[in-house]
Write a protein that holds these residues in place. Sequence first.
Motif, mmCIF file in Angstrom:
data_model
loop_
_atom_site.group_PDB
_atom_site.id
_atom_site.type_symbol
_atom_site.label_atom_id
_atom_site.label_comp_id
_atom_site.label_asym_id
_atom_site.label_seq_id
_atom_site.Cartn_x
_atom_site.Cartn_y
_atom_site.Cartn_z
ATOM 1 N N LEU A 1 0.868 -1.158 0.072
ATOM 2 C CA LEU A 1 -0.010 0.016 -0.003
ATOM 3 C C LEU A 1 0.884 1.059 0.009
ATOM 4 N N GLU A 2 2.134 1.221 0.391
ATOM 5 C CA GLU A 2 2.948 2.306 0.303
ATOM 6 C C GLU A 2 3.295 2.678 -1.118
ATOM 7 N N THR A 3 3.541 1.564 -1.882
ATOM 8 C CA THR A 3 3.698 1.870 -3.391
ATOM 9 C C THR A 3 2.488 2.467 -3.980
ATOM 10 N N VAL A 4 1.106 1.999 -3.786
ATOM 11 C CA VAL A 4 0.003 2.451 -4.022
ATOM 12 C C VAL A 4 -0.473 3.985 -3.728
ATOM 13 N N ARG A 5 -0.099 4.133 -2.423
ATOM 14 C CA ARG A 5 -0.186 5.545 -2.043
ATOM 15 C C ARG A 5 0.755 6.585 -2.825
ATOM 16 N N ASP A 6 1.814 6.127 -3.114
ATOM 17 C CA ASP A 6 2.732 7.065 -3.775
ATOM 18 C C ASP A 6 2.237 7.155 -5.142
ATOM 19 N N LEU A 7 1.657 6.300 -5.746
ATOM 20 C CA LEU A 7 1.104 6.234 -7.146
ATOM 21 C C LEU A 7 -0.065 7.034 -7.314
ATOM 22 N N PHE A 8 -0.681 6.768 -6.271
ATOM 23 C CA PHE A 8 -2.018 7.693 -6.238
ATOM 24 C C PHE A 8 -1.685 9.197 -5.910
ATOM 25 N N LEU A 9 -0.898 9.667 -5.063
ATOM 26 C CA LEU A 9 -0.416 10.872 -4.976
ATOM 27 C C LEU A 9 0.376 11.566 -5.982
ATOM 28 N N ASP A 10 1.323 10.858 -6.463
ATOM 29 C CA ASP A 10 2.211 11.429 -7.680
ATOM 30 C C ASP A 10 1.427 11.656 -8.804
ATOM 31 N N ASN A 11 0.253 10.863 -9.072
ATOM 32 C CA ASN A 11 -0.562 10.764 -10.222
ATOM 33 C C ASN A 11 -2.102 11.547 -10.397
ATOM 34 N N ALA A 12 -2.449 11.806 -8.899
ATOM 35 C CA ALA A 12 -3.742 12.255 -8.814
ATOM 36 C C ALA A 12 -4.723 11.157 -9.238
ATOM 37 N N PHE A 13 -4.554 10.089 -9.095
ATOM 38 C CA PHE A 13 -5.326 8.890 -9.057
ATOM 39 C C PHE A 13 -6.259 8.598 -7.954
ATOM 40 N N SER A 14 -7.304 7.966 -7.988
ATOM 41 C CA SER A 14 -8.335 7.477 -7.025
ATOM 42 C C SER A 14 -8.408 6.045 -7.029
ATOM 43 N N GLY A 15 -7.837 5.524 -8.012
ATOM 44 C CA GLY A 15 -7.762 3.939 -7.935
ATOM 45 C C GLY A 15 -7.120 3.483 -9.039
#
Length: 120
Positions: free
Chosen positions: A31-45
């Motif tokens: 989830l750390e990887t996912v959190r960073d992906l979401f924050l860096d790209n403004a993704f919600s899923g």
Amino acid sequence: MDFKEGGSADDTPISMVMTRRVAAVRPEATLETVRDLFLDNAFSGAPVIDTNDRPIGIISKTDVLRQWREVGDRALHTLVSEVMMPLAFKLTEDASIARAAALMAFPATTAPPVWAPLSA
């Protein structure tokens, strides 16, 4: 027909409004990887894909936040496979906006993944 120019949700394909900028994650990602992906790209899923690049689930910011609320900082080490929503359905690009909206009306459902063949 363009949805903005008088088309209806029943006859407008989701390809007219969907994003094509997508990042997928593997079930063994944290989830750390996912959190960073979401924050860096403004993704919600993001879709979760197997080793053959087939969709097997969805991970959402709600999944990440829920796990954070339950276990605090330990959530960062949680695997995607532990909290993702298994994929119950997917749509093709020619499905209507109305169909996508109907699927999203079910509780705990996020935006359904759209499955499109890769362009050559």
